[in-house]
Scaffold this motif. Structure first.
Motif, PDB file in Angstrom:
ATOM      1  N   MET A  33       0.841  -1.204   0.000  1.00  0.00           N
ATOM      2  CA  MET A  33       0.000   0.000   0.000  1.00  0.00           C
ATOM      3  C   MET A  33       0.873   1.250   0.000  1.00  0.00           C
ATOM      4  O   MET A  33       0.567   2.229  -0.676  1.00  0.00           O
ATOM      5  CB  MET A  33      -0.901  -0.013   1.240  1.00  0.00           C
ATOM      6  CG  MET A  33      -1.951   1.073   1.252  1.00  0.00           C
ATOM      7  SD  MET A  33      -3.132   0.847  -0.101  1.00  0.00           S
ATOM      8  CE  MET A  33      -4.100   2.341   0.046  1.00  0.00           C
ATOM      9  N   PHE A  34       1.971   1.189   0.761  1.00  0.00           N
ATOM     10  CA  PHE A  34       2.897   2.325   0.817  1.00  0.00           C
ATOM     11  C   PHE A  34       3.436   2.639  -0.571  1.00  0.00           C
ATOM     12  O   PHE A  34       3.438   3.787  -1.013  1.00  0.00           O
ATOM     13  CB  PHE A  34       4.047   2.008   1.785  1.00  0.00           C
ATOM     14  CG  PHE A  34       5.129   3.046   1.793  1.00  0.00           C
ATOM     15  CD1 PHE A  34       4.922   4.257   2.427  1.00  0.00           C
ATOM     16  CD2 PHE A  34       6.345   2.817   1.162  1.00  0.00           C
ATOM     17  CE1 PHE A  34       5.912   5.225   2.439  1.00  0.00           C
ATOM     18  CE2 PHE A  34       7.336   3.779   1.174  1.00  0.00           C
ATOM     19  CZ  PHE A  34       7.117   4.983   1.811  1.00  0.00           C
ATOM     20  N   THR A  37       0.693   4.157  -2.851  1.00  0.00           N
ATOM     21  CA  THR A  37       0.197   5.509  -2.597  1.00  0.00           C
ATOM     22  C   THR A  37       1.304   6.551  -2.500  1.00  0.00           C
ATOM     23  O   THR A  37       1.021   7.737  -2.465  1.00  0.00           O
ATOM     24  CB  THR A  37      -0.605   5.555  -1.275  1.00  0.00           C
ATOM     25  OG1 THR A  37       0.204   5.025  -0.222  1.00  0.00           O
ATOM     26  CG2 THR A  37      -1.885   4.756  -1.374  1.00  0.00           C
ATOM     27  N   THR A  40       1.346   9.476  -5.061  1.00  0.00           N
ATOM     28  CA  THR A  40       0.206  10.384  -4.919  1.00  0.00           C
ATOM     29  C   THR A  40       0.345  11.239  -3.666  1.00  0.00           C
ATOM     30  O   THR A  40       0.066  12.444  -3.688  1.00  0.00           O
ATOM     31  CB  THR A  40      -1.102   9.567  -4.825  1.00  0.00           C
ATOM     32  OG1 THR A  40      -1.039   8.517  -5.769  1.00  0.00           O
ATOM     33  CG2 THR A  40      -2.306  10.427  -5.090  1.00  0.00           C
ATOM     34  N   ILE A  41       0.776  10.633  -2.553  1.00  0.00           N
ATOM     35  CA  ILE A  41       0.898  11.391  -1.303  1.00  0.00           C
ATOM     36  C   ILE A  41       1.957  12.478  -1.455  1.00  0.00           C
ATOM     37  O   ILE A  41       1.757  13.628  -1.052  1.00  0.00           O
ATOM     38  CB  ILE A  41       1.223  10.447  -0.124  1.00  0.00           C
ATOM     39  CG1 ILE A  41       0.024   9.528   0.148  1.00  0.00           C
ATOM     40  CG2 ILE A  41       1.569  11.236   1.135  1.00  0.00           C
ATOM     41  CD1 ILE A  41       0.270   8.453   1.187  1.00  0.00           C
ATOM     42  N   ASN A  44       0.486  15.205  -3.501  1.00  0.00           N
ATOM     43  CA  ASN A  44      -0.463  15.989  -2.696  1.00  0.00           C
ATOM     44  C   ASN A  44       0.259  16.969  -1.781  1.00  0.00           C
ATOM     45  O   ASN A  44      -0.142  18.116  -1.632  1.00  0.00           O
ATOM     46  CB  ASN A  44      -1.320  15.054  -1.826  1.00  0.00           C
ATOM     47  CG  ASN A  44      -2.378  14.338  -2.625  1.00  0.00           C
ATOM     48  OD1 ASN A  44      -2.568  14.617  -3.801  1.00  0.00           O
ATOM     49  ND2 ASN A  44      -3.056  13.405  -1.996  1.00  0.00           N
ATOM     50  N   ARG A  45       1.355  16.483  -1.153  1.00  0.00           N
ATOM     51  CA  ARG A  45       2.094  17.343  -0.216  1.00  0.00           C
ATOM     52  C   ARG A  45       2.725  18.509  -0.957  1.00  0.00           C
ATOM     53  O   ARG A  45       2.659  19.656  -0.510  1.00  0.00           O
ATOM     54  CB  ARG A  45       3.188  16.532   0.482  1.00  0.00           C
ATOM     55  CG  ARG A  45       2.620  15.519   1.429  1.00  0.00           C
ATOM     56  CD  ARG A  45       3.519  15.320   2.648  1.00  0.00           C
ATOM     57  NE  ARG A  45       2.805  14.502   3.618  1.00  0.00           N
ATOM     58  CZ  ARG A  45       3.244  13.337   4.092  1.00  0.00           C
ATOM     59  NH1 ARG A  45       4.418  12.895   3.720  1.00  0.00           N
ATOM     60  NH2 ARG A  45       2.523  12.645   4.950  1.00  0.00           N
ATOM     61  N   VAL A 130      -2.241  29.744   7.605  1.00  0.00           N
ATOM     62  CA  VAL A 130      -2.196  28.882   8.791  1.00  0.00           C
ATOM     63  C   VAL A 130      -2.200  27.433   8.294  1.00  0.00           C
ATOM     64  O   VAL A 130      -3.152  26.984   7.670  1.00  0.00           O
ATOM     65  CB  VAL A 130      -3.390  29.151   9.723  1.00  0.00           C
ATOM     66  CG1 VAL A 130      -3.354  28.209  10.921  1.00  0.00           C
ATOM     67  CG2 VAL A 130      -3.390  30.596  10.189  1.00  0.00           C
ATOM     68  N   LEU A 131      -1.095  26.736   8.524  1.00  0.00           N
ATOM     69  CA  LEU A 131      -0.984  25.367   8.019  1.00  0.00           C
ATOM     70  C   LEU A 131      -1.652  24.385   8.971  1.00  0.00           C
ATOM     71  O   LEU A 131      -2.210  23.378   8.562  1.00  0.00           O
ATOM     72  CB  LEU A 131       0.486  24.977   7.858  1.00  0.00           C
ATOM     73  CG  LEU A 131       1.324  25.814   6.899  1.00  0.00           C
ATOM     74  CD1 LEU A 131       2.751  25.321   6.890  1.00  0.00           C
ATOM     75  CD2 LEU A 131       0.745  25.774   5.498  1.00  0.00           C
ATOM     76  N   GLU A 132      -1.551  24.669  10.261  1.00  0.00           N
ATOM     77  CA  GLU A 132      -2.099  23.731  11.235  1.00  0.00           C
ATOM     78  C   GLU A 132      -2.553  24.519  12.450  1.00  0.00           C
ATOM     79  O   GLU A 132      -1.809  25.343  12.968  1.00  0.00           O
ATOM     80  CB  GLU A 132      -1.007  22.744  11.635  1.00  0.00           C
ATOM     81  CG  GLU A 132      -1.522  21.449  12.198  1.00  0.00           C
ATOM     82  CD  GLU A 132      -0.368  20.499  12.528  1.00  0.00           C
ATOM     83  OE1 GLU A 132       0.518  20.346  11.679  1.00  0.00           O
ATOM     84  OE2 GLU A 132      -0.378  19.965  13.639  1.00  0.00           O
ATOM     85  N   THR A 136      -9.987  27.307  18.998  1.00  0.00           N
ATOM     86  CA  THR A 136     -11.414  27.143  19.259  1.00  0.00           C
ATOM     87  C   THR A 136     -12.255  27.579  18.056  1.00  0.00           C
ATOM     88  O   THR A 136     -12.114  28.709  17.591  1.00  0.00           O
ATOM     89  CB  THR A 136     -11.809  28.018  20.470  1.00  0.00           C
ATOM     90  OG1 THR A 136     -10.813  27.893  21.456  1.00  0.00           O
ATOM     91  CG2 THR A 136     -13.159  27.604  21.007  1.00  0.00           C
ATOM     92  N   PRO A 137     -13.132  26.709  17.564  1.00  0.00           N
ATOM     93  CA  PRO A 137     -13.983  27.103  16.442  1.00  0.00           C
ATOM     94  C   PRO A 137     -14.830  28.316  16.826  1.00  0.00           C
ATOM     95  O   PRO A 137     -15.359  28.375  17.935  1.00  0.00           O
ATOM     96  CB  PRO A 137     -14.879  25.877  16.212  1.00  0.00           C
ATOM     97  CG  PRO A 137     -14.161  24.741  16.846  1.00  0.00           C
ATOM     98  CD  PRO A 137     -13.374  25.319  17.974  1.00  0.00           C
ATOM     99  N   GLY A 138     -14.908  29.268  15.927  1.00  0.00           N
ATOM    100  CA  GLY A 138     -15.741  30.440  16.164  1.00  0.00           C
ATOM    101  C   GLY A 138     -15.017  31.546  16.912  1.00  0.00           C
ATOM    102  O   GLY A 138     -15.442  32.691  16.869  1.00  0.00           O
ATOM    103  N   GLU A 144      -7.769  32.377  11.022  1.00  0.00           N
ATOM    104  CA  GLU A 144      -7.796  31.866   9.646  1.00  0.00           C
ATOM    105  C   GLU A 144      -8.906  32.490   8.828  1.00  0.00           C
ATOM    106  O   GLU A 144      -8.811  32.574   7.620  1.00  0.00           O
ATOM    107  CB  GLU A 144      -8.020  30.341   9.650  1.00  0.00           C
ATOM    108  CG  GLU A 144      -6.870  29.552  10.190  1.00  0.00           C
ATOM    109  CD  GLU A 144      -7.164  28.056  10.152  1.00  0.00           C
ATOM    110  OE1 GLU A 144      -7.185  27.497   9.054  1.00  0.00           O
ATOM    111  OE2 GLU A 144      -7.395  27.472  11.222  1.00  0.00           O
TER     112      GLU A 144
END
Lengths: 230, 213
Positions: A33-34, A37, A40-41, A44-45, A130-132, A136-138, A144
């Protein structure tokens, strides 16, 4: 239950055989699997990084990764080179438009990781992604989403002091509506800590990187032409 | 895991048991960690549900196929290995499909390994039944889990952000209940759904003539 009668103890061989067999098959499955994928991974990065770089430096046309070394300055990244990475962004004619720099710091909930664009000629931060963040939402996540807060980073002053060793003015967050100087970040009501965290990350990171980048500006020359990032 | 009615060993029962009567979240109350943590939006809930469904189904097939080969002394170690393998595969697949989704689900994909629902079904069902029935059981439980997560995620997203799958469903004037997106909102929503679920079950039992205590 299983095939064994409940009273007799099995010989070790079936246990060994079962565990090794299953382990082998599982190992093959994971590695397979590694391999399937990996491409593609990686794509994506690279695509996510490219999108973030172009978000913080909208005039960029291509980019190149450089690695910092305390002795020799910036050198184009190679698989062997280790050290902090920066991303140099080039315009359509191959001219250096700025650097995308990555850094992280503690926010209200968890570590906030950001990528920001530093324009060399303007000596200013001209974009922030902001990458990560798990703010708190809201409330905290308005770093962001809030357009007024985002507007701080259209041109946030990061001019060097006359000796070129540090920033002339500390990047700080001020209360919402109290921004007076171009190096101040207009804060968010209800998300003081998140806004201050962003200011602290940018101040610490720009204090470290801006002097190096300005002094070693020549390291980035010429890499832009013919290196379009697809 | 006490079934409310005596089990009938037929295929339809294997499949439907997990959907409603023994629903993993609403009846067995298993797998609470992902059910509460990543049900803050409908999309996260759906992705987590589908990932769990895949692991449940794939591990049911393998565990059932190996049920005469694996001695019972090493069965738990073997099941965990099998489950962990499928979780790693799902983790890589999600990274290949969307990094944003992978970021949103965070550590909870890896934690599917220790979702007690999966080991529970491997131990209680797949290791004792033929592949066909184990597949039906895994499918039923997986769909039931996905359904439950989606029920939580939809309510939390609608009330917490005014949207469903990112599309606005409540008017702009609606002030979002931010608490629903926070961990506490997961508990409130779960409590609400358990109330509805139990009231419904009770009425059905009463209608069937069983006296409920």
């Amino acid at each position: 239950m299983t095939a064994q009668a409940p009273t007799s103890l099995p010989s070790p061989w079936p246990m060994f055989r079962a565990m090794v067999g299953v382990g082998l098959a599982c190992g093959l499955g994971i590695v397979g699997m590694f391999l399937a994928t990996r491409g593609t991974i990686e794509r994506n990065r690279a695509e996510a990084l490219r999108a973030a770089i172009f978000q913080v430096l909208p005039t960029a046309h291509s980019h190149e990764t450089f690695v910092w070394n305390d002795d020799s300055g910036f050198a184009p990244a190679t698989p062997e080179a280790s050290g902090p990475q920066v991303y140099a962004a080039y315009g359509e004619q191959g001219q250096l438009v700025g650097l995308a720099l990555e850094d992280a710091g503690m926010g209200y909930q968890d570590v906030i990781r950001v990528l920001y664009g530093y324009a060399l000629d303007a000596q200013a931060i001209v974009g922030l992604a902001v990458l990560e963040s798990r703010e708190t939402p809201g409330l905290g996540d308005r770093i962001e989403t809030d357009p007024a807060f985002r507007a701080n980073f259209e041109r946030l002053d990061a001019t060097l002091s006359p000796d070129g060793a540090s920033l002339a003015n500390a990047i700080v967050a001020v209360k919402n509506g109290e921004k007076q100087h171009p190096w101040q970040i207009d804060g968010i009501t209800g998300a003081t800590i998140s806004a201050e965290a962003i200011a602290a990350i940018l101040h610490r990171s720009a204090s470290a990187w801006a002097p190096r980048v300005q002094q070693r500006r020549g390291d980035f020359a010429g890499a832009g032409t013919g290196h379009d990032a697809d | 895991m006490t079934p409310i009615e005596p089990e009938r060993p037929d295929a339809v029962n294997d499949l439907t048991r997990g959907l409603w009567r023994d629903n993993p979240v609403f009846v067995q109350v298993l797998g609470m960690c992902p059910a509460l943590a990543v049900s803050n939006t409908a999309l996260n809930a759906l992705a987590m549900g589908l990932a769990t469904l895949f692991v449940l189904l794939a591990s049911a097939v393998v565990v059932s196929a190996l049920r005469h080969v694996v001695p019972k002394q090493v069965r738990i170690a073997t099941y965990i290995l099998i489950i962990a393998t499928f979780v790693t595969i799902v983790d890589m697949a999600i990274q290949a499909i969307s990094l944003d989704l992978h970021r949103a689900l965070g550590a909870f994909i890896s934690l599917i390994v220790v979702n007690c629902l999966i080991l529970g079904r491997a131990e209680a069902f797949a290791s004792r039944n033929p592949i066909g029935r184990s597949v039906l059981d895994g499918l039923g439980m997986g769909i039931g889990f996905t359904f439950a997560l989606l029920s939580l995620g939809a309510v939390r997203e609608i009330l917490g952000a005014g949207t469903l799958f990112g599309l606005r469903v409540l008017p702009e004037a609606f002030e979002p209940w931010v608490v629903m997106l926070l961990p506490s909102g997961g508990f409130f929503t779960l409590a609400g759904w358990l109330l509805v679920f139990n009231a419904f079950q009770r009425r059905r039992q009463a209608a069937a003539g069983e006296v409920s205590p």
